[in-house]
Motif scaffolding. Structure first.
Motif, PDB file in Angstrom:
ATOM      1  N   ASP A  65       0.831  -1.195   0.000  1.00 23.30           N
ATOM      2  CA  ASP A  65       0.000   0.000   0.000  1.00 23.30           C
ATOM      3  C   ASP A  65       0.871   1.252   0.000  1.00 23.30           C
ATOM      4  OD1 ASP A  65       1.045  -0.007   2.523  1.00 23.30           O
ATOM      5  OD2 ASP A  65      -0.861  -0.315   3.563  1.00 23.30           O
ATOM      6  N   LEU A  66       0.226   2.402   0.148  1.00 21.62           N
ATOM      7  CA  LEU A  66       0.957   3.664   0.104  1.00 21.62           C
ATOM      8  C   LEU A  66       1.964   3.769   1.241  1.00 21.62           C
ATOM      9  CD1 LEU A  66       1.292   6.419  -1.238  1.00 21.62           C
ATOM     10  CD2 LEU A  66      -0.550   7.289   0.210  1.00 21.62           C
ATOM     11  N   LYS A  67       1.630   3.191   2.404  1.00 25.31           N
ATOM     12  CA  LYS A  67       2.539   3.271   3.541  1.00 25.31           C
ATOM     13  C   LYS A  67       3.845   2.523   3.255  1.00 25.31           C
ATOM     14  CE  LYS A  67       2.964   2.682   8.509  1.00 25.31           C
ATOM     15  NZ  LYS A  67       2.366   2.206   9.774  1.00 25.31           N
ATOM     16  N   ALA A  68       3.753   1.389   2.563  1.00 24.81           N
ATOM     17  CA  ALA A  68       4.959   0.636   2.212  1.00 24.81           C
ATOM     18  C   ALA A  68       5.866   1.478   1.312  1.00 24.81           C
ATOM     19  CB  ALA A  68       4.582  -0.666   1.512  1.00 24.81           C
ATOM     20  N   LEU A  69       5.257   2.214   0.382  1.00 25.34           N
ATOM     21  CA  LEU A  69       6.045   3.084  -0.498  1.00 25.34           C
ATOM     22  C   LEU A  69       6.666   4.239   0.292  1.00 25.34           C
ATOM     23  CD1 LEU A  69       3.620   3.204  -3.566  1.00 25.34           C
ATOM     24  CD2 LEU A  69       5.638   1.759  -3.243  1.00 25.34           C
ATOM     25  N   LYS A  70       5.905   4.768   1.255  1.00 31.92           N
ATOM     26  CA  LYS A  70       6.444   5.840   2.102  1.00 31.92           C
ATOM     27  C   LYS A  70       7.607   5.335   2.950  1.00 31.92           C
ATOM     28  CE  LYS A  70       2.193   8.569   2.603  1.00 31.92           C
ATOM     29  NZ  LYS A  70       1.141   9.020   3.559  1.00 31.92           N
ATOM     30  N   MET A  71       7.496   4.092   3.426  1.00 29.08           N
ATOM     31  CA  MET A  71       8.584   3.506   4.207  1.00 29.08           C
ATOM     32  C   MET A  71       9.844   3.345   3.355  1.00 29.08           C
ATOM     33  SD  MET A  71       7.830   3.070   7.376  1.00 29.08           S
ATOM     34  CE  MET A  71       9.118   1.922   7.878  1.00 29.08           C
ATOM     35  N   ALA A  72       9.655   2.986   2.092  1.00 30.20           N
ATOM     36  CA  ALA A  72      10.799   2.856   1.186  1.00 30.20           C
ATOM     37  C   ALA A  72      11.476   4.209   0.993  1.00 30.20           C
ATOM     38  CB  ALA A  72      10.336   2.301  -0.161  1.00 30.20           C
ATOM     39  N   SER A 115      22.313   6.965  19.070  1.00 32.05           N
ATOM     40  CA  SER A 115      20.974   6.392  19.289  1.00 32.05           C
ATOM     41  C   SER A 115      19.892   7.442  19.553  1.00 32.05           C
ATOM     42  CB  SER A 115      21.013   5.380  20.439  1.00 32.05           C
ATOM     43  OG  SER A 115      21.727   4.230  20.061  1.00 32.05           O
ATOM     44  N   PRO A 116      20.131   8.463  20.400  1.00 34.99           N
ATOM     45  CA  PRO A 116      19.086   9.473  20.611  1.00 34.99           C
ATOM     46  C   PRO A 116      18.695  10.208  19.326  1.00 34.99           C
ATOM     47  CG  PRO A 116      20.711   9.596  22.361  1.00 34.99           C
ATOM     48  CD  PRO A 116      21.260   8.661  21.330  1.00 34.99           C
ATOM     49  N   ILE A 117      19.680  10.520  18.493  1.00 37.22           N
ATOM     50  CA  ILE A 117      19.387  11.207  17.226  1.00 37.22           C
ATOM     51  C   ILE A 117      18.549  10.307  16.326  1.00 37.22           C
ATOM     52  CG2 ILE A 117      20.400  12.166  15.121  1.00 37.22           C
ATOM     53  CD1 ILE A 117      22.843  12.954  16.813  1.00 37.22           C
ATOM     54  N   GLN A 118      18.974   9.046  16.184  1.00 41.28           N
ATOM     55  CA  GLN A 118      18.248   8.118  15.323  1.00 41.28           C
ATOM     56  C   GLN A 118      16.836   7.865  15.836  1.00 41.28           C
ATOM     57  OE1 GLN A 118      21.126   4.840  15.268  1.00 41.28           O
ATOM     58  NE2 GLN A 118      21.654   5.356  13.160  1.00 41.28           N
ATOM     59  N   SER A 119      16.674   7.767  17.150  1.00 44.46           N
ATOM     60  CA  SER A 119      15.353   7.517  17.732  1.00 44.46           C
ATOM     61  C   SER A 119      14.408   8.685  17.462  1.00 44.46           C
ATOM     62  CB  SER A 119      15.477   7.288  19.250  1.00 44.46           C
ATOM     63  OG  SER A 119      16.252   6.145  19.526  1.00 44.46           O
ATOM     64  N   ALA A 120      14.892   9.902  17.654  1.00 42.93           N
ATOM     65  CA  ALA A 120      14.065  11.096  17.437  1.00 42.93           C
ATOM     66  C   ALA A 120      13.664  11.232  15.968  1.00 42.93           C
ATOM     67  CB  ALA A 120      14.807  12.343  17.902  1.00 42.93           C
ATOM     68  N   VAL A 121      14.616  11.020  15.064  1.00 41.39           N
ATOM     69  CA  VAL A 121      14.327  11.132  13.630  1.00 41.39           C
ATOM     70  C   VAL A 121      13.368  10.032  13.190  1.00 41.39           C
ATOM     71  CG1 VAL A 121      15.329  11.002  11.323  1.00 41.39           C
ATOM     72  CG2 VAL A 121      16.504  12.284  13.116  1.00 41.39           C
ATOM     73  N   MET A 126       8.001   8.522  11.386  1.00 43.69           N
ATOM     74  CA  MET A 126       6.830   7.656  11.504  1.00 43.69           C
ATOM     75  C   MET A 126       5.564   8.469  11.744  1.00 43.69           C
ATOM     76  SD  MET A 126       7.900   4.688  10.844  1.00 43.69           S
ATOM     77  CE  MET A 126       9.154   5.497   9.832  1.00 43.69           C
ATOM     78  N   ALA A 127       5.701   9.577  12.474  1.00 42.31           N
ATOM     79  CA  ALA A 127       4.548  10.449  12.707  1.00 42.31           C
ATOM     80  C   ALA A 127       4.032  11.007  11.381  1.00 42.31           C
ATOM     81  CB  ALA A 127       4.935  11.588  13.649  1.00 42.31           C
ATOM     82  N   VAL A 128       4.947  11.461  10.531  1.00 42.15           N
ATOM     83  CA  VAL A 128       4.567  12.008   9.230  1.00 42.15           C
ATOM     84  C   VAL A 128       3.964  10.916   8.348  1.00 42.15           C
ATOM     85  CG1 VAL A 128       5.436  13.065   7.112  1.00 42.15           C
ATOM     86  CG2 VAL A 128       6.287  13.833   9.333  1.00 42.15           C
ATOM     87  N   ILE A 129       4.591   9.745   8.323  1.00 45.89           N
ATOM     88  CA  ILE A 129       4.098   8.635   7.502  1.00 45.89           C
ATOM     89  C   ILE A 129       2.700   8.200   7.933  1.00 45.89           C
ATOM     90  CG2 ILE A 129       4.452   6.161   7.022  1.00 45.89           C
ATOM     91  CD1 ILE A 129       7.451   6.767   6.895  1.00 45.89           C
ATOM     92  N   ASN A 130       2.439   8.275   9.250  1.00 45.39           N
ATOM     93  CA  ASN A 130       1.138   7.845   9.767  1.00 45.39           C
ATOM     94  C   ASN A 130       0.091   8.968   9.793  1.00 45.39           C
ATOM     95  OD1 ASN A 130       1.310   4.929  10.619  1.00 45.39           O
ATOM     96  ND2 ASN A 130       3.111   5.729  11.655  1.00 45.39           N
ATOM     97  N   GLY A 131       0.413  10.109   9.166  1.00 45.31           N
ATOM     98  CA  GLY A 131      -0.625  11.109   8.977  1.00 45.31           C
ATOM     99  C   GLY A 131      -0.501  12.397   9.758  1.00 45.31           C
ATOM    100  N   VAL A 138       3.912  16.135  15.330  1.00 43.02           N
ATOM    101  CA  VAL A 138       5.189  15.412  15.229  1.00 43.02           C
ATOM    102  C   VAL A 138       5.930  15.457  16.556  1.00 43.02           C
ATOM    103  CG1 VAL A 138       7.454  15.370  14.115  1.00 43.02           C
ATOM    104  CG2 VAL A 138       5.410  15.815  12.751  1.00 43.02           C
ATOM    105  N   ILE A 139       5.969  16.643  17.168  1.00 41.69           N
ATOM    106  CA  ILE A 139       6.663  16.805  18.455  1.00 41.69           C
ATOM    107  C   ILE A 139       6.012  15.937  19.529  1.00 41.69           C
ATOM    108  CG2 ILE A 139       7.160  18.440  20.325  1.00 41.69           C
ATOM    109  CD1 ILE A 139       7.514  20.593  18.164  1.00 41.69           C
ATOM    110  N   LYS A 140       4.688  15.897  19.547  1.00 41.49           N
ATOM    111  CA  LYS A 140       3.975  15.076  20.531  1.00 41.49           C
ATOM    112  C   LYS A 140       4.308  13.598  20.361  1.00 41.49           C
ATOM    113  CE  LYS A 140      -0.024  18.068  21.428  1.00 41.49           C
ATOM    114  NZ  LYS A 140      -1.493  18.238  21.236  1.00 41.49           N
TER     115      LYS A 140
END
Length: 217
Positions: A65-72, A115-121, A126-131, A138-140
């Motif tokens: 689906d579209l989410k799979a393409l967004k993940m790519a 790790s903190p940088i990668q976790s935050a990004v 994922m927030a953007v991908i999920n809508g 995004v901050i929340k």
């Protein structure tokens, strides 16, 4: 035992074009991770309209689906470049240092800086991908999940780094870490999807109960 020719070819591409190779690899693995997660978790597939093109029906049958393409896209444009530069900086900082204190320092630097940088990004993406549509949303999302993701990273990253330092040649670190991330990512993806399905079913059941109660009244 000699390495497989495909692995040798991949390593040659990795040496010649590191960023491009990592981007293609990570994008592909993120795409497969999403598709596998949906398939294993048995996420209901949204049925395309009957008059939709045959390729759309084929993609739906494969849980693409579209989410799979967004993940790519996330893997190709965000995760891979970020990992390339952060891990590269870490390796350069500890190049040629093989002592125990250097290995411990590398693990600490990875846990406290990378790790903190990668976790935050990751959470922001994922927030953007999920809508998520606003910066506030995004901050929340980042605030809500940051320490949960970081705790997992603090357990997994040091263990994989210790294994890599002890048993994996430096030129095989990229495929090794990619394999670990793919397995763990798919596992967590499945768990999250199952939780979402269970929550949706529970909400639907509660809604039906309310409707039944109000019809009785």
């Amino acid at each position: 035992m000699s390495a497989h020719p495909l692995l040798l070819k991949y390593l040659a591409e990795l040496a010649s074009h590191p960023l491009r190779t990592k981007a293609i690899t990570t994008g592909t693995l993120c795409f497969l991770q999403e598709v596998l997660g949906s398939t294993i978790a048995r996420v209901p597939v949204q049925t395309p309209a009957k008059n939709a093109p045959s390729v759309v029906h084929l993609l739906a049958a494969l849980n693409i689906d579209l989410k799979a393409l967004k993940m790519a896209i996330y893997g190709f444009l965000v995760s891979a470049p970020m990992g390339h530069f952060l891990t590269g900086a870490l390796q350069k900082a500890f190049a040629g240092k093989t002592g125990t204190s250097a290995k411990i320092a590398q693990i600490l630097a990875n846990s406290l800086l990378v790790s903190p940088i990668q976790s935050a990004v990751f959470l922001a993406s994922m927030a953007v991908i999920n809508g998520a549509k606003t910066v506030d949303e995004v901050i929340k999302t980042v605030k809500a999940g940051f320490f949960s993701v970081l705790r997992v990273s603090w357990v997994v990253s040091p263990l994989t780094l210790v294994v890599a330092q002890s048993f994996v040649p430096l030129d095989l670190w990229v495929p090794f870490f990619n394999s670990i991330q793919f397995i763990l990512g798919t596992f967590f993806n499945v768990q999250v999807k199952k939780l979402r399905i269970a929550a949706a079913k529970k909400a639907e059941g509660e809604k039906k109960e309310k409707e039944d109660d109000s019809s009785k009244d």
